[in-house]
Motif scaffolding. Structure first.
Motif, PDB file in Angstrom:
ATOM      1  N   ASP A 102       0.793  -1.205  -0.273  1.00 19.58           N
ATOM      2  CA  ASP A 102      -0.056  -0.124   0.019  1.00 19.58           C
ATOM      3  C   ASP A 102       0.969   1.096   0.025  1.00 19.58           C
ATOM      4  N   ARG A 107      -1.296   2.933   7.253  1.00 21.37           N
ATOM      5  CA  ARG A 107      -2.132   1.410   7.116  1.00 21.37           C
ATOM      6  C   ARG A 107      -1.251   0.464   7.248  1.00 21.37           C
ATOM      7  N   ARG A 149      -8.704  -5.627  -3.990  1.00 19.09           N
ATOM      8  CA  ARG A 149     -10.324  -5.250  -3.588  1.00 19.09           C
ATOM      9  C   ARG A 149     -10.387  -3.740  -3.493  1.00 19.09           C
TER      10      ARG A 149
HETATM   11  N1  SAM Z   1      -8.181  -3.361  -0.450  1.00 21.18           N
HETATM   12  C1  SAM Z   1      -8.813  -2.723   0.879  1.00 21.18           C
HETATM   13  C2  SAM Z   1      -9.946  -3.023   0.881  1.00 21.18           C
HETATM   14  O1  SAM Z   1     -10.723  -3.766   0.305  1.00 21.18           O
HETATM   15  O2  SAM Z   1     -10.656  -2.838   1.949  1.00 21.18           O
HETATM   16  C3  SAM Z   1      -8.436  -1.156   0.797  1.00 21.18           C
HETATM   17  C4  SAM Z   1      -9.300  -0.561  -0.315  1.00 21.18           C
HETATM   18  S1  SAM Z   1      -8.895   1.270  -0.066  1.00 21.18           S
HETATM   19  C5  SAM Z   1     -10.469   1.798  -0.768  1.00 21.18           C
HETATM   20  C6  SAM Z   1      -7.625   1.384  -1.453  1.00 21.18           C
HETATM   21  C7  SAM Z   1      -6.424   1.302  -0.916  1.00 21.18           C
HETATM   22  O3  SAM Z   1      -5.716   1.306  -2.215  1.00 21.18           O
HETATM   23  C8  SAM Z   1      -5.859   2.456   0.036  1.00 21.18           C
HETATM   24  O4  SAM Z   1      -5.601   2.003   1.210  1.00 21.18           O
HETATM   25  C9  SAM Z   1      -4.818   3.289  -0.647  1.00 21.18           C
HETATM   26  O5  SAM Z   1      -3.775   3.708  -0.224  1.00 21.18           O
HETATM   27  C10 SAM Z   1      -4.443   2.016  -1.816  1.00 21.18           C
HETATM   28  N2  SAM Z   1      -3.870   2.651  -3.135  1.00 21.18           N
HETATM   29  C11 SAM Z   1      -4.415   3.218  -4.184  1.00 21.18           C
HETATM   30  N3  SAM Z   1      -3.592   3.486  -5.150  1.00 21.18           N
HETATM   31  C12 SAM Z   1      -2.619   2.578  -5.014  1.00 21.18           C
HETATM   32  C13 SAM Z   1      -1.267   2.421  -5.719  1.00 21.18           C
HETATM   33  N4  SAM Z   1      -1.049   2.865  -6.954  1.00 21.18           N
HETATM   34  N5  SAM Z   1      -0.365   1.926  -5.045  1.00 21.18           N
HETATM   35  C14 SAM Z   1      -0.368   1.521  -4.010  1.00 21.18           C
HETATM   36  N6  SAM Z   1      -1.634   1.550  -2.990  1.00 21.18           N
HETATM   37  C15 SAM Z   1      -2.258   2.160  -3.686  1.00 21.18           C
END
Ligand code: SAM
Length: 240
Positions: A102, A107, A149
């Motif tokens: 992430d 987090r 997800r």
């Molecule tokens: N997968 C988890 C769930 O389903 O509850 C978290 C979903 S949350 C809406 C999206 C997560 O993706 C966030 O913690 C954000 O920091 C991470 N994220 C978004 N784009 C990303 C990227 N390009 N590289 C790494 N992390 C990313």
């Protein structure tokens, strides 16, 4: 405190996952840490115990409808957030080597605490953008399975996730019930990045009225070197 685990037990039974007492305790402790840390940082909008069991834990485990987890060994969870689906997968399938990736360090601090408190082994957190991680030799095309997800639309998500997958491995995206439109939009990205749609599995989430579609992409050949493009580009200019 006494927790009612009936729905988790029934869901796991339906998914043919046998949970030991230790694994049940790990799910409970994960829940407790989730709600505790959620008071001081934004981890999840779902905090009621039964809802966490169905909408986070069982949802994460529903991947067994699409793939035989016992045949896979290495897995990366891209954009893991509060650990979904990666932590439930690690608890239920301890043989998996799991990487939780992430871009939000806070987090990952939470997840490092979860890993320590639950005494999980063969699991690590990686801080950074998925686009950057996939360029590193220790991650590129190193995983049997890449999962994600609630991170982004499928066309851009493919560019974040598919470079991590070995040839013959799978990228599985947890999508809502209405995945068809995203899938059509992502067809070029899947092909360009070296994949082929294997199947979609649509079903109602155990114990809820929510629809879930798992999109399963098989990695057929290596991802061309120019992908992923620089951080932010896959979202701004998806391969369409
Ligand atoms: N997968 C988890 C769930 O389903 O509850 C978290 C979903 S949350 C809406 C999206 C997560 O993706 C966030 O913690 C954000 O920091 C991470 N994220 C978004 N784009 C990303 C990227 N390009 N590289 C790494 N992390 C990313």
């Amino acid at each position: 405190m006494a927790y009612d685990l009936k729905v988790l037990e029934e869901g796991c039974k339906a998914y043919k996952i046998a949970l030991s007492e230790v694994q049940k305790e790990q799910f409970i402790r994960y829940y407790e840490l989730l709600v505790e840390w959620n008071k001081v940082m934004n981890l999840t909008g779902i905090t009621e115990f039964q809802e966490v069991l169905t909408k986070h834990f069982l949802d994460s485990l529903s991947i067994v409808k699409a793939v035989d987890m016992t045949k896979l060994h290495t897995c990366i969870d891209v954009g893991t957030g509060a650990g979904f689906p990666g932590i439930p997968l690690k608890i239920a399938f301890p043989h998996l080597q799991i990487t939780l990736l992430d871009s939000l360090k806070k987090r990952l601090n939470f997840l490092d605490t979860v890993i320590e408190e639950l005494k999980l082994e063969g699991i690590c957190t990686v801080h950074g953008r998925a686009e950057d991680g996939a360029r590193k030799a220790e991650h590129r095309e190193q995983y049997d399975l890449s999962v994600s997800r609630a991170v982004s639309r499928l066309a851009s998500l493919c560019e974040l996730c598919m470079p991590y997958v070995k040839e013959g491995g799978y990228f599985i995206s947890y999508k809502s019930g209405k995945a068809q439109e995203e899938l059509t939009e992502a067809s070029k990205a899947i092909f360009v990045l070296g994949g082929k749609l294997d199947k979609t599995e649509a079903f109602q989430l155990f114990g809820t009225d929510m629809e879930r579609t798992l999109v399963v992409v098989e990695k057929k050949k290596k991802t061309p070197k120019q992908y992923p493009r620089k951080a932010g580009t896959p979202a701004k200019e998806p391969i369409l």
